[in-house]
Design a protein around this motif. Structure first.
Motif, PDB file in Angstrom:
ATOM      1  N   GLY A 187       9.415 -33.552 -21.535  1.00  0.00           N
ATOM      2  CA  GLY A 187       9.018 -32.380 -22.288  1.00  0.00           C
ATOM      3  C   GLY A 187       8.595 -31.190 -21.462  1.00  0.00           C
ATOM      4  N   ALA A 188       8.898 -31.177 -20.165  1.00  0.00           N
ATOM      5  CA  ALA A 188       8.527 -30.032 -19.328  1.00  0.00           C
ATOM      6  C   ALA A 188       9.207 -28.767 -19.843  1.00  0.00           C
ATOM      7  CB  ALA A 188       8.928 -30.285 -17.877  1.00  0.00           C
ATOM      8  N   PRO A 189       8.495 -27.636 -19.859  1.00  0.00           N
ATOM      9  CA  PRO A 189       9.103 -26.392 -20.341  1.00  0.00           C
ATOM     10  C   PRO A 189      10.006 -25.729 -19.306  1.00  0.00           C
ATOM     11  CG  PRO A 189       6.851 -25.990 -19.693  1.00  0.00           C
ATOM     12  CD  PRO A 189       7.066 -27.473 -19.555  1.00  0.00           C
ATOM     13  N   ALA A 190       9.890 -26.154 -18.062  1.00  0.00           N
ATOM     14  CA  ALA A 190      10.703 -25.617 -16.971  1.00  0.00           C
ATOM     15  C   ALA A 190      10.686 -26.636 -15.842  1.00  0.00           C
ATOM     16  CB  ALA A 190      10.162 -24.272 -16.491  1.00  0.00           C
ATOM     17  N   ILE A 191      11.567 -26.442 -14.877  1.00  0.00           N
ATOM     18  CA  ILE A 191      11.617 -27.327 -13.720  1.00  0.00           C
ATOM     19  C   ILE A 191      11.150 -26.566 -12.490  1.00  0.00           C
ATOM     20  CG2 ILE A 191      13.070 -28.742 -12.217  1.00  0.00           C
ATOM     21  CD1 ILE A 191      12.744 -29.868 -15.048  1.00  0.00           C
ATOM     22  N   ALA A 192      10.095 -27.066 -11.865  1.00  0.00           N
ATOM     23  CA  ALA A 192       9.610 -26.512 -10.606  1.00  0.00           C
ATOM     24  C   ALA A 192       9.926 -27.524  -9.512  1.00  0.00           C
ATOM     25  CB  ALA A 192       8.104 -26.263 -10.674  1.00  0.00           C
ATOM     26  N   THR A 193      10.439 -27.054  -8.388  1.00  0.00           N
ATOM     27  CA  THR A 193      10.779 -27.976  -7.314  1.00  0.00           C
ATOM     28  C   THR A 193       9.642 -28.085  -6.303  1.00  0.00           C
ATOM     29  OG1 THR A 193      11.807 -26.382  -5.781  1.00  0.00           O
ATOM     30  CG2 THR A 193      13.190 -27.287  -7.552  1.00  0.00           C
ATOM     31  N   THR A 194       9.634 -29.188  -5.566  1.00  0.00           N
ATOM     32  CA  THR A 194       8.701 -29.387  -4.466  1.00  0.00           C
ATOM     33  C   THR A 194       9.494 -29.483  -3.171  1.00  0.00           C
ATOM     34  OG1 THR A 194       7.294 -31.033  -3.365  1.00  0.00           O
ATOM     35  CG2 THR A 194       8.629 -31.828  -5.185  1.00  0.00           C
ATOM     36  N   SER A 195       9.220 -28.602  -2.231  1.00  0.00           N
ATOM     37  CA  SER A 195       9.964 -28.615  -0.968  1.00  0.00           C
ATOM     38  C   SER A 195       9.656 -29.877  -0.177  1.00  0.00           C
ATOM     39  CB  SER A 195       9.632 -27.379  -0.132  1.00  0.00           C
ATOM     40  OG  SER A 195       8.264 -27.325   0.179  1.00  0.00           O
ATOM     41  N   ALA A 196       8.428 -30.389  -0.307  1.00  0.00           N
ATOM     42  CA  ALA A 196       8.082 -31.630   0.395  1.00  0.00           C
ATOM     43  C   ALA A 196       8.952 -32.778  -0.113  1.00  0.00           C
ATOM     44  CB  ALA A 196       6.603 -31.950   0.194  1.00  0.00           C
ATOM     45  N   GLY A 197       9.058 -32.903  -1.440  1.00  0.00           N
ATOM     46  CA  GLY A 197       9.886 -33.971  -2.007  1.00  0.00           C
ATOM     47  C   GLY A 197      11.341 -33.839  -1.624  1.00  0.00           C
ATOM     48  N   ILE A 198      11.860 -32.612  -1.625  1.00  0.00           N
ATOM     49  CA  ILE A 198      13.249 -32.382  -1.236  1.00  0.00           C
ATOM     50  C   ILE A 198      13.453 -32.742   0.225  1.00  0.00           C
ATOM     51  CG2 ILE A 198      14.993 -30.585  -0.870  1.00  0.00           C
ATOM     52  CD1 ILE A 198      13.950 -29.217  -3.398  1.00  0.00           C
ATOM     53  N   ALA A 199      12.487 -32.376   1.075  1.00  0.00           N
ATOM     54  CA  ALA A 199      12.591 -32.700   2.497  1.00  0.00           C
ATOM     55  C   ALA A 199      12.603 -34.208   2.710  1.00  0.00           C
ATOM     56  CB  ALA A 199      11.427 -32.065   3.257  1.00  0.00           C
ATOM     57  N   TRP A 200      11.693 -34.924   2.060  1.00  0.00           N
ATOM     58  CA  TRP A 200      11.633 -36.376   2.243  1.00  0.00           C
ATOM     59  C   TRP A 200      12.901 -37.053   1.730  1.00  0.00           C
ATOM     60  CZ3 TRP A 200       6.185 -36.122  -0.273  1.00  0.00           C
ATOM     61  CH2 TRP A 200       5.263 -35.624   0.674  1.00  0.00           C
ATOM     62  N   ALA A 201      13.434 -36.560   0.620  1.00  0.00           N
ATOM     63  CA  ALA A 201      14.675 -37.135   0.095  1.00  0.00           C
ATOM     64  C   ALA A 201      15.831 -36.938   1.068  1.00  0.00           C
ATOM     65  CB  ALA A 201      15.007 -36.511  -1.263  1.00  0.00           C
ATOM     66  N   ALA A 202      15.732 -35.881   1.889  1.00  0.00           N
ATOM     67  CA  ALA A 202      16.761 -35.620   2.897  1.00  0.00           C
ATOM     68  C   ALA A 202      16.460 -36.336   4.213  1.00  0.00           C
ATOM     69  CB  ALA A 202      16.872 -34.117   3.144  1.00  0.00           C
ATOM     70  N   GLY A 203      15.327 -37.038   4.264  1.00  0.00           N
ATOM     71  CA  GLY A 203      14.980 -37.796   5.467  1.00  0.00           C
ATOM     72  C   GLY A 203      14.348 -36.975   6.567  1.00  0.00           C
ATOM     73  N   VAL A 204      13.750 -35.829   6.203  1.00  0.00           N
ATOM     74  CA  VAL A 204      13.088 -34.988   7.203  1.00  0.00           C
ATOM     75  C   VAL A 204      11.654 -34.703   6.745  1.00  0.00           C
ATOM     76  CG1 VAL A 204      15.239 -33.934   7.988  1.00  0.00           C
ATOM     77  CG2 VAL A 204      13.947 -32.843   6.134  1.00  0.00           C
ATOM     78  N   HIS A 205      10.852 -34.153   7.657  1.00  0.00           N
ATOM     79  CA  HIS A 205       9.446 -33.901   7.356  1.00  0.00           C
ATOM     80  C   HIS A 205       9.278 -32.592   6.601  1.00  0.00           C
ATOM     81  CE1 HIS A 205       8.957 -30.710  10.418  1.00  0.00           C
ATOM     82  NE2 HIS A 205       9.816 -31.421  11.127  1.00  0.00           N
ATOM     83  N   ASP A 206       8.168 -32.523   5.874  1.00  0.00           N
ATOM     84  CA  ASP A 206       7.810 -31.278   5.190  1.00  0.00           C
ATOM     85  C   ASP A 206       7.293 -30.271   6.214  1.00  0.00           C
ATOM     86  OD1 ASP A 206       7.213 -29.482   3.095  1.00  0.00           O
ATOM     87  OD2 ASP A 206       5.139 -30.220   2.990  1.00  0.00           O
ATOM     88  N   GLY A 207       7.358 -28.988   5.865  1.00  0.00           N
ATOM     89  CA  GLY A 207       6.811 -27.969   6.738  1.00  0.00           C
ATOM     90  C   GLY A 207       7.709 -27.621   7.900  1.00  0.00           C
ATOM     91  N   GLY A 208       8.956 -27.324   7.620  1.00  0.00           N
ATOM     92  CA  GLY A 208       9.872 -26.891   8.672  1.00  0.00           C
ATOM     93  C   GLY A 208      10.991 -27.849   8.991  1.00  0.00           C
TER      94      GLY A 208
END
Length: 287
Positions: free
Chosen positions: A47-68
């Motif tokens: 029921g979310a009214p919009a989708i907000a992404t998390t760069s940390a989650g995207i980074a981890w899913a790609a196998g790299v660290h958050d923050g650069g």
């Protein structure tokens, strides 16, 4: 895609951007964060009214660290999948814009806009250090001008990283947060995001000095949504908390399986048939 289809898509994006802006300006927006298409679909189903992404989650899913650790190519690739998964408005965490130079920043904003995104978070830190506030204000002005030329009312949520990399003195830190926020608002920011601040008195002080909605990142152990809104928060997100919770289940259930030979941590789980059907349907709006 034909020029007529492009025109139709841009017209829809303009309408969606205004709808998302209204959600933000209502100052009661609550958004869990997604990091891939499947998590975006989960949020839409919830029921979310919009989708907000998390760069940390995207980074981890790609196998790299958050923050650069995440490059612009992988960030855009992940964002494409998320946008394709739902018809809900999407606001993207683009870290510090991936490029510090003006041409690179303009290019990444144009790519994000081309995907149909209607909001962004952009942070004022680089390599675990605060960036110069005036220089960051100039970058926000460039983003605003780029979006305006595109014709989309992009909601710019300017992230202030003083809680992470600012003064250890609370009074100095709050003053710097407000000083930075005012510069970013003057440059065209529509909202201010101060992650790392969850105590209600500080939230009240910050919100009371801002003319735009204040975004607070929350999670386990933090005040309730009701209390955060009452204190003055206008937008509440969970950041990387959802991704960390999912990965905890994966690691803990694997350890249980390998060490104990049991499967308790895998329950309860989503029903295979209904979740797989949601994946086949895609483009889900909230219900």
């Amino acid at each position: 895609m034909t020029s007529k289809q492009n025109a139709a898509s841009l017209a829809d994006q303009k309408i969606i951007s205004l709808a998302f802006r209204n959600l933000c300006l209502a100052r009661e927006l609550v958004l869990p964060n997604a990091w891939d298409a499947a998590s975006a679909i989960c949020l839409a189903r919830a029921g979310a009214p919009a989708i907000a992404t998390t760069s940390a989650g995207i980074a981890w899913a790609a196998g790299v660290h958050d923050g650069g650790g995440l490059g612009p190519g992988d960030a855009i690739a992940a964002l494409i999948k998320i946008v394709q998964a739902t018809d809900l408005p999407v606001t993207a965490d683009i870290e510090n814009g991936y490029f510090l130079d003006e041409p690179g920043l303009i290019r990444i904003i144009q790519q994000v806009l081309d995907l149909g995104v209607v909001g962004i978070n952009v942070e004022d830190s680089n390599r675990s250090q605060l960036m110069d506030a005036d220089a960051q204000a100039d970058r926000i002005a460039i983003i605003r001008q780029t979006a305006d030329r595109y014709g989309v009312s992009l909601f710019i949520n300017a992230r202030v990283d003083t809680a992470f990399f600012g003064s250890s003195d609370p009074a100095e830190r709050d003053a710097d947060s407000i000083r930075r926020a005012e510069k970013y608002i003057d440059a065209g920011a529509d909202g201010i995001f101060v992650p790392g601040v969850t105590d209600l008195p500080t939230i009240s002080r910050l919100a009371g000095n801002l003319s735009v909605p204040l975004n607070i990142m929350t999670g386990p152990g933090c005040p309730s949504v009701r209390d955060l809104l009452a204190a003055g928060a206008g937008r509440i997100t969970t950041g990387m908390a959802g991704a960390l919770a999912c990965y905890e289940v994966i690691e803990a259930s694997a350890r249980e399986l390998l060490q104990e030979g049991t499967y308790d941590r895998l329950s309860p789980a989503l029903d295979f048939s209904s979740f797989n059907a949601a994946m086949m349907g895609a483009k889900l709006t909230s219900r």
